[in-house]
Scaffold this active site. Structure first.
Site, PDB file in Angstrom:
ATOM      1  N   TYR A  78      27.251  23.425  44.418  1.00 48.96           N
ATOM      2  CA  TYR A  78      28.514  23.754  43.525  1.00 48.96           C
ATOM      3  C   TYR A  78      29.119  24.885  44.374  1.00 48.96           C
ATOM      4  O   TYR A  78      28.776  25.741  45.286  1.00 48.96           O
ATOM      5  CB  TYR A  78      27.761  24.181  42.319  1.00 48.96           C
ATOM      6  CG  TYR A  78      27.205  25.666  42.353  1.00 48.96           C
ATOM      7  CD1 TYR A  78      25.815  25.563  42.536  1.00 48.96           C
ATOM      8  CD2 TYR A  78      27.831  26.936  42.302  1.00 48.96           C
ATOM      9  CE1 TYR A  78      25.198  27.007  42.600  1.00 48.96           C
ATOM     10  CE2 TYR A  78      27.125  28.033  42.546  1.00 48.96           C
ATOM     11  CZ  TYR A  78      25.774  28.271  42.547  1.00 48.96           C
ATOM     12  OH  TYR A  78      24.966  29.284  42.601  1.00 48.96           O
ATOM     13  N   CYS A  79      30.486  24.893  43.860  1.00 53.92           N
ATOM     14  CA  CYS A  79      31.259  25.998  44.413  1.00 53.92           C
ATOM     15  C   CYS A  79      32.345  26.327  43.277  1.00 53.92           C
ATOM     16  O   CYS A  79      32.154  26.052  42.046  1.00 53.92           O
ATOM     17  CB  CYS A  79      32.136  25.451  45.622  1.00 53.92           C
ATOM     18  SG  CYS A  79      33.192  24.121  45.464  1.00 53.92           S
ATOM     19  N   THR A  80      33.448  27.194  43.676  1.00 52.00           N
ATOM     20  CA  THR A  80      34.315  27.524  42.457  1.00 52.00           C
ATOM     21  C   THR A  80      35.013  26.357  41.903  1.00 52.00           C
ATOM     22  O   THR A  80      35.012  26.389  40.576  1.00 52.00           O
ATOM     23  CB  THR A  80      35.447  28.397  43.322  1.00 52.00           C
ATOM     24  OG1 THR A  80      34.795  29.298  44.134  1.00 52.00           O
ATOM     25  CG2 THR A  80      36.281  28.909  42.130  1.00 52.00           C
TER      26      THR A  80
END
Ligand SMILES: [Zn+2]
Ligand SMILES: [Zn+2]
Ligand SMILES: [Zn+2]
Ligand SMILES: [Zn+2]
Length: 466
Positions: free
Chosen positions: A327-329
């Site tokens: 996951y990331c922003t």
């Protein structure tokens, strides 16, 4: 600051009033654009100084400030006080911020210099919406939003898209950053609710992008969240340092909707033994995951996304035969980050959170993501739950509001609580604090110090730990 432009200079984006440019003498030697930049640094430092005096015990919506032992209830009063009493400090902060900005520009020349949109005569008018029925007032005033989006798609002529974006954003008075490349588009723009709505419609009606309303992540904000508008053509829409022709987004891992991702994390947390074949991987930078992350994630100690491939290379065994949940922003880093991981052919499976933490938090504000979400604009972070997961660098009490190190030429962020700031702990580390004191005693013409302190020593470019 299209999502994750990853350099801290972006994040700082500083600003000031030309008056204090280390005296008027030096100011005359600055070009108009340098003056603008400096003036921006000053305004920014002023705002940051005022913000640092805010009484954090006060309820939201009823702010007050405490400075020099006085309480200020009105914004205008603290502003007056700071302007009158703290000008030398602001001047110093502004100077530092400006130097810091210059230094970053010198030291880390973007390998991908944006090509400013040429003013070639291309017909973009067809894709500019008619806003004649909307008043300028509606476009510029009132509550606003920050939009975050990206779309991978083949763009034959990114310069035409760039010119169109520039015209579109200017017409709508949007600020922020839009990166265009042959592999697609990535943007973060702020403006009024009306302006951002028109922007979304314009993007959706362009045949090349095929975007849905859900592809735009929104948060409270506006044009004031960015200092200007930057639209450019780059090699990649998120800087990873890998040629898109060599590593395509098409190799990306499987997208999981927030609900599916939530279930996977739940399984990982409730049955840790049976799920030991699963790794929850945060592919953002260390300072982002520090103030907010998914419970039990693996958070690499990287300073920029362009170090992610090295991180993977050095830790391949960690991922061997594992199911990886990334996951990331907003999801964009995972697209090519997961593609890179998959290209190594060691994982069992690679999944990525569709829409990133942004979309997850919309669906699960009190879910498994705890703490704040770091954003690359002047808001620094957005909150969906009240957890504070990080500590003050100096006393260890819970604290998650970043500020820039007070030492000149240092570009590190520091978490120092109000109490510790009061005690003078305003630098990123004791070594830097000492250096800062030495600097303030030395003459202004003293040679520039290199940015070296415990923080930079402690974070090798390629992380050894994991
Ligand atoms: Zn004061
Ligand atoms: Zn503290
Ligand atoms: Zn420092
Ligand atoms: Zn330091």
């Amino acid at each position: 600051m299209a999502e994750d432009d990853t350099s801290l200079s972006e994040f700082m984006d500083l600003d000031l009033d030309s008056r204090t440019c280390n005296g008027v003498k030096q100011e005359r030697q600055l070009s108009a654009s340098q003056r603008r930049c400096y003036s921006l640094c000053r305004r920014k430092s002023f705002a940051a100084f005022v913000a640092s005096k805010r009484d954090s015990r006060q309820e939201e919506g009823n702010p007050s400030w405490c400075c020099c032992g006085q309480i200020f209830k009105e914004h205008s009063d603290i502003h007056k006080h700071v302007a009158r009493t703290h000008d030398p400090e602001i001047q110093q902060l502004a100077q530092d911020a400006y130097q810091c900005l210059l230094k970053q520009l010198e030291e880390e020349p973007e390998t991908q210099q944006p090509n400013e949109c040429e003013t070639e005569p291309v017909d973009i008018s067809a894709w500019i919406p008619d806003t004649s029925r909307i008043s300028e007032e509606q476009l510029q005033k009132g509550p606003g939003k920050v939009l975050l989006y990206y779309q991978y798609c083949q763009l034959k002529d990114p310069h035409v898209i760039c010119a169109w974006q520039k015209a579109l954003c200017e017409k709508l008075h949007l600020t922020g950053k839009v990166r265009v490349a042959t592999e697609g588009i990535n943007g973060t723009v702020g403006g009024s609710n009306m302006a951002t709505d028109v922007y979304i419609d314009a993007m959706r009606s362009h045949p090349l992008f095929k975007m849905e309303k859900e592809d735009f992540k929104t948060s409270d904000g506006g044009a004031e969240c960015f200092k200007d508008l930057r639209v450019g053509v780059y090699k990649e829409i998120v800087p990873m340092g890998m040629d898109p022709d060599v590593l395509s987004y098409r190799l990306a891992g499987v997208h999981l909707e927030p609900e599916e991702f939530h279930k996977e994390v739940e399984a990982l947390l409730t049955k840790p033994d049976e799920n030991s074949d699963t790794i929850l991987l945060d592919c953002r930078n260390f300072y982002e995951s520090k103030i907010g992350q998914f419970t039990q994630c693996l958070a690499p100690s990287i300073r920029k996304f362009s170090y992610f491939p090295d991180y993977v290379d050095q830790n391949l065994d960690l991922f061997r035969d594992k199911k990886v949940l990334m996951y990331c922003t907003g999801g964009i880093r995972c697209e090519r980050g997961s593609a890179y991981l998959r290209s190594k052919d060691v994982c069992k499976e690679v999944f990525q959170l569709k829409g990133g933490i942004h979309k997850y938090l919309e669906r699960f504000p009190e879910g498994f993501y705890r703490g704040k979400l770091f954003v690359f604009d002047e808001r620094y972070a957005i909150a969906s739950n009240k957890d504070v997961i990080s500590d003050c660098r100096y006393c260890g009490s819970p604290w998650d509001r970043y500020q820039l190190c007070s030492t000149r030429f240092c570009c590190q962020l520091v978490l120092s609580c109000p109490g510790c700031r009061q005690d003078g702990h305003t630098a990123c580390c004791p070594a830097c604090q000492t250096k800062g004191q030495a600097q303030s005693q030395a003459s202004p013409s003293a040679p520039h110090h290199k940015e070296e302190c415990e923080c930079t020593d402690g974070r090798p470019r390629i992380p050894q730990d994991a």
